[in-house]
Design a protein around this motif. Structure first.
Motif, short mmCIF file in Angstrom:
data_model
loop_
_atom_site.label_atom_id
_atom_site.label_comp_id
_atom_site.label_asym_id
_atom_site.label_seq_id
_atom_site.Cartn_x
_atom_site.Cartn_y
_atom_site.Cartn_z
N ARG A 122 -4.01 -3.59 19.81
CA ARG A 122 -3.78 -4.47 18.67
C ARG A 122 -4.74 -4.19 17.51
NH1 ARG A 122 -3.51 -10.64 20.33
NH2 ARG A 122 -5.68 -10.20 20.91
N SER A 123 -5.98 -3.88 17.82
CA SER A 123 -7.01 -3.73 16.80
C SER A 123 -6.86 -2.42 16.03
CB SER A 123 -8.40 -3.78 17.45
OG SER A 123 -9.39 -3.29 16.58
N ALA A 124 -6.73 -2.52 14.70
CA ALA A 124 -6.63 -1.32 13.87
C ALA A 124 -7.90 -0.48 13.96
CB ALA A 124 -6.36 -1.72 12.42
N ASP A 125 -9.04 -1.14 14.06
CA ASP A 125 -10.30 -0.41 14.17
C ASP A 125 -10.37 0.38 15.47
OD1 ASP A 125 -13.07 0.15 13.22
OD2 ASP A 125 -13.62 -0.95 15.02
N ARG A 126 -9.92 -0.21 16.57
CA ARG A 126 -9.92 0.51 17.84
C ARG A 126 -8.94 1.68 17.83
NH1 ARG A 126 -10.11 -5.24 20.61
NH2 ARG A 126 -12.39 -5.48 20.79
N ARG A 127 -7.79 1.48 17.20
CA ARG A 127 -6.84 2.58 17.08
C ARG A 127 -7.45 3.72 16.27
NH1 ARG A 127 -3.17 -1.65 15.91
NH2 ARG A 127 -3.03 -0.95 13.74
N LYS A 128 -8.15 3.36 15.19
CA LYS A 128 -8.78 4.38 14.34
C LYS A 128 -9.83 5.16 15.12
CE LYS A 128 -11.27 4.96 9.97
NZ LYS A 128 -11.83 4.26 8.78
N ARG A 129 -10.61 4.46 15.93
CA ARG A 129 -11.65 5.13 16.72
C ARG A 129 -11.02 6.08 17.74
NH1 ARG A 129 -14.56 0.03 16.65
NH2 ARG A 129 -13.97 -0.39 18.82
N ARG A 130 -9.89 5.70 18.30
CA ARG A 130 -9.19 6.60 19.22
C ARG A 130 -8.76 7.87 18.49
NH1 ARG A 130 -6.93 5.14 24.15
NH2 ARG A 130 -5.17 6.52 23.67
N VAL A 131 -8.18 7.71 17.32
CA VAL A 131 -7.72 8.87 16.55
C VAL A 131 -8.91 9.76 16.18
CG1 VAL A 131 -6.64 9.62 14.40
CG2 VAL A 131 -5.65 7.72 15.70
N ASN A 132 -10.01 9.14 15.76
CA ASN A 132 -11.21 9.92 15.39
C ASN A 132 -11.78 10.69 16.59
OD1 ASN A 132 -11.04 9.02 12.78
ND2 ASN A 132 -12.57 7.40 13.02
N ALA A 133 -11.49 10.19 17.79
CA ALA A 133 -11.95 10.87 19.01
C ALA A 133 -10.95 11.92 19.48
CB ALA A 133 -12.20 9.85 20.11
N GLY A 134 -9.89 12.13 18.72
CA GLY A 134 -8.90 13.12 19.08
C GLY A 134 -7.84 12.62 20.03
N LEU A 135 -7.72 11.28 20.15
CA LEU A 135 -6.74 10.66 21.03
C LEU A 135 -5.58 10.09 20.23
CD1 LEU A 135 -9.24 8.67 23.28
CD2 LEU A 135 -8.09 10.81 23.87
N PRO A 136 -4.43 9.87 20.85
CA PRO A 136 -3.36 9.15 20.15
C PRO A 136 -3.77 7.71 19.89
CG PRO A 136 -2.80 9.47 22.46
CD PRO A 136 -4.04 10.27 22.22
N GLU A 137 -3.13 7.07 18.92
CA GLU A 137 -3.47 5.69 18.57
C GLU A 137 -3.41 4.76 19.77
OE1 GLU A 137 -1.10 4.13 15.39
OE2 GLU A 137 -2.67 4.58 13.93
N ASN A 138 -2.44 4.95 20.60
CA ASN A 138 -2.21 4.08 21.76
C ASN A 138 -2.14 4.90 23.04
OD1 ASN A 138 -1.59 1.34 20.45
ND2 ASN A 138 -0.19 2.72 19.36
N PRO A 139 -2.50 4.29 24.16
CA PRO A 139 -2.34 5.00 25.44
C PRO A 139 -0.88 5.28 25.76
CG PRO A 139 -3.83 3.11 25.65
CD PRO A 139 -3.17 2.99 24.31
#
Length: 224
Positions: free
Chosen positions: A65-82
């Motif tokens: 749900r959190s846009a900030d958490r999704r952004k951190r995933r993307v910055n880590a080279g991960l997709p926005e969601n699992p």
């Protein structure tokens, strides 16, 4: 590579062990603080798994749900969601369900061989259908896809399958301060033979109050 991913199982239940009532409206057992905690856990895993009945009754999106958490995933080279995962023994899944239509994440549907052709015909355009006879085969396939951490969110059938198979490493159990008291309502787990028993107790590693609910976090000692 590990033979299977690390498995977390997360559930909220009433004090008498029910995860819903028998009404047509989904029962909310958690607080906003706990929903945010679950969102944080979701953001830290590679895949989220629910059972097919949960898809039919709750129609979950299974997104961070959190846009900030999704952004951190993307910055880590991960997709926005699992990656989204479900396990079913029938071919009665709706391709228009939110599980399939929300998010750009991968959707995986595991099923026994006999229902794979029918499921593929129905879901081929919205998900990848994979043959798996049981949770061990499912987890082995996820490991082969590079999935290192899986969050199991329900329902009771999935809780029972994963716990009784001895493949849950960590249990997040939230208790809500009320009772359901309806024998027809779904419970946290169904009758089964569980490896966690009076002679093999789990290890409590955290307790936390979140509003009027309490989180108990256990390590199961699973080695399967």
């Amino acid at each position: 590579m590990s033979a299977r991913p690390y498995v977390l199982l997360s559930v909220a239940a009433s004090l008498d062990g029910y995860i819903d009532d028998t009404s047509d409206v989904r029962l909310l057992l958690s607080t906003e603080d706990d929903f945010d905690r679950v969102d944080q856990v979701r953001a830290g895993v590679d895949a989220i798994l629910v059972g097919a009945n949960t898809l039919r009754t709750d129609n979950p999106r299974l997104l961070v749900r959190s846009a900030d958490r999704r952004k951190r995933r993307v910055n880590a080279g991960l997709p926005e969601n699992p990656v989204k995962v479900t396990f079913t023994r029938s071919d009665s899944l709706d391709p228009a369900a939110a599980f399939f239509t929300t998010g750009d994440d991968v959707k995986l549907v595991y099923a026994p061989a006999e229902v794979v052709p029918a499921l593929t015909a129905v879901l081929g355009s919205v998900a990848t259908v994979v043959e798996a006879a049981d949770v061990h085969a499912l987890l082995a396939d996820l490991a082969g896809r590079g999935i290192g951490r899986v969050l199991v969110e329900g329902g009771g059938t999935m809780h029972t399958l994963f716990l009784s198979a001895g493949v849950v490493d960590e249990l997040h159990l939230v208790f809500a301060p009320f009772f359901i008291g309806d024998a027809d309502a779904p419970r946290f787990v169904n009758p089964a033979l569980f490896p966690q028993s009076p002679s093999r107790r789990m290890t409590l590693v955290e307790t936390r109050q979140l509003g009027d609910v309490v989180l108990l976090r256990y390590l199961t000692g699973s080695e399967s």
